[in-house]
Design an enzyme around this catalytic site. Structure first.
Site, short mmCIF file in Angstrom:
data_model
loop_
_atom_site.label_atom_id
_atom_site.label_comp_id
_atom_site.label_asym_id
_atom_site.label_seq_id
_atom_site.Cartn_x
_atom_site.Cartn_y
_atom_site.Cartn_z
N GLY A 138 0.81 -1.22 0.00
CA GLY A 138 0.00 0.00 0.00
C GLY A 138 0.84 1.27 0.00
O GLY A 138 0.35 2.35 0.35
N TRP A 172 -0.58 4.29 -2.03
CA TRP A 172 -1.71 4.89 -1.34
C TRP A 172 -1.22 5.78 -0.20
O TRP A 172 -1.65 6.94 -0.07
CB TRP A 172 -2.59 3.76 -0.80
N HIS A 209 11.71 0.97 1.20
CA HIS A 209 11.28 -0.42 1.47
C HIS A 209 12.29 -1.14 2.37
O HIS A 209 12.13 -2.33 2.63
CB HIS A 209 11.17 -1.21 0.16
N ARG A 242 0.35 -5.50 5.38
CA ARG A 242 -0.85 -6.02 4.70
C ARG A 242 -0.88 -7.54 4.86
O ARG A 242 0.18 -8.17 5.03
CB ARG A 242 -0.75 -5.64 3.21
N TYR A 279 -3.07 -2.18 5.98
CA TYR A 279 -3.79 -1.82 4.75
C TYR A 279 -5.30 -2.04 4.94
O TYR A 279 -6.12 -1.20 4.56
CB TYR A 279 -3.26 -2.70 3.61
N ARG A 303 -3.78 -1.98 -9.33
CA ARG A 303 -4.38 -3.18 -9.93
C ARG A 303 -5.84 -3.23 -9.47
O ARG A 303 -6.68 -2.60 -10.07
CB ARG A 303 -3.58 -4.43 -9.51
#
Ligand code: A3P
Length: 337
Positions: free
Chosen positions: A76, A79, A137, A161, A227, A297
């Site tokens: 995420g 977002w 990351h 998530r 998430y 997606r």
């Protein structure tokens, strides 16, 4: 050739030899995108990211006001990038002429993971607005102690998530980005590698646990999101983000519908409708970039149900249960549920 140019070339040669020696000594595995992976400080990283980690650890100069978005791939990030940037800068920009519309979520603030041929991490750029936002990351232990130490003042927003949805999202992402000249990877291959922890930035569970534990030790420095929770109540998370980043939503803003406006502006539906996310492109290195549309997606919770067999579901839930059982954290379903 000038002396200066000769010095630079000599230095580059020495650096290349040092890198070659480093890579030769590290455990190595086949990566799913293109490059091989090397096990560095507990994380599997491709070469340009591994060098980026070393560069960050050696050269990054933090500021006490820096805020990092930390996440594993496909949890995420896109977002949260949008939500953090829009929330932090809500009084700076008009929503009809907003940087998110022009640059997309990945163009609004930089990622610090990628090796910079300038010799210095991207975060040394002076022209970022304050507080500076960065994305990464990297696992918690790979980030330089100078920023993860709570005394640095730096803050982190972390998003995790359900790993079942992460692995599905990762597979689709690989399908979009893997060079066409390489043989395609099957979902089974990606699932196996993910469960073994041998995917870019993996193992996933260690990544999550690193930030979860740090968040418990310093809740004022690390904001830990899931998430699925953001999906079920985006507006509550906008408020938490605003508070955490030091720009709480005022009563007047709330009455004027600002929270709803931010949540809608950053929604999957709105972001995917933007031209920049249909046709834009993120440059990662001089030779490599990612089209913005690859970051979107379905944006749903539970899409794993259309990809995982019963055995796969049980296997991944078992790993999650075993890895997290003493942590107090739950993500996805546990084998008992
Ligand atoms: P799916 O592949 O399950 O659809 P990341 O940004 O970390 O790479 O994660 C990408 C995942 O987040 C993808 O998941 C993508 O569709 C989803 N995503 C991107 N923007 C989103 C948004 N605004 N709201 C919800 N999900 C979003």
């Amino acid at each position: 050739m000038s002396t200066n140019q000769r010095d630079i070339e000599e230095l580059e040669k020495i650096q290349q030899q040092q890198h070659a020696q480093l890579f030769a000594e590290l455990p190595r595995a086949v990566g799913l995108f293109k490059a091989d992976l090397y096990l560095y400080q507990g994380s599997w990283l491709p070469p340009h990211i591994l060098l980026g980690a070393m560069q960050l650890q050696t050269h990054f100069k933090h500021r006490s006001t820096d805020i990092f978005l930390s996440s594993f791939m496909k949890t995420g990030t896109t977002w949260l990038r949008s939500l953090m940037f829009t929330t932090l800068n809500r009084s700076r920009f008009d929503f009809s002429d907003h940087p998110l519309l022009r640059y997309g979520p990945h163009g609004c603030f930089p990622v610090v993971d990628v090796y910079q041929s300038t010799g210095y991490p991207i975060g040394d750029s002076e022209d970022l607005s304050f507080p500076r936002l960065f994305a990464s990351h990297f696992a918690h232990n790979v980030l330089p102690a100078s920023i993860t130490d709570p005394s640095s003042g730096c803050k982190f927003v972390y998003v995790c998530r359900d790993p079942k949805d992460v692995v599905v999202s990762l597979w689709h992402f690989i399908l979009k980005l893997r060079p066409k000249e390489l043989p395609p990877v099957s979902f089974d291959q990606v699932f196996k590698a993910f469960c073994e922890g041998v995917t870019e930035y993996g193992p996933y569970w260690d990544h999550v646990l690193g930030f979860w534990k740090a968040a418990h030790e310093s809740p004022d420095k690390i904001l830990f999101f899931k998430y699925e929770d953001i999906k079920s109540d985006p507006e509550a998370h906008v408020k938490k983000l605003a508070e955490f980043m030091g720009v709480p939503i005022s009563v007047q803003e709330e009455d004027n519908g600002m929270v709803k406006k931010i949540a809608e502006f950053c929604s999957f539906e709105h972001l995917t409708s933007l031209e920049i996310n249909k046709t834009g492109f993120q440059k990662i290195t001089s030779e490599y970039g990612i089209p913005n549309h690859a970051f979107f997606r379905r944006g749903e919770v539970g899409d794993w149900k259309s990809h995982l067999t019963k055995e796969m579901k049980e296997q991944i839930d078992r790993i999650t249960h075993d890895k997290l059982k003493d942590s107090g954290l739950t993500i996805g379903a546990t084998p008992e549920s």
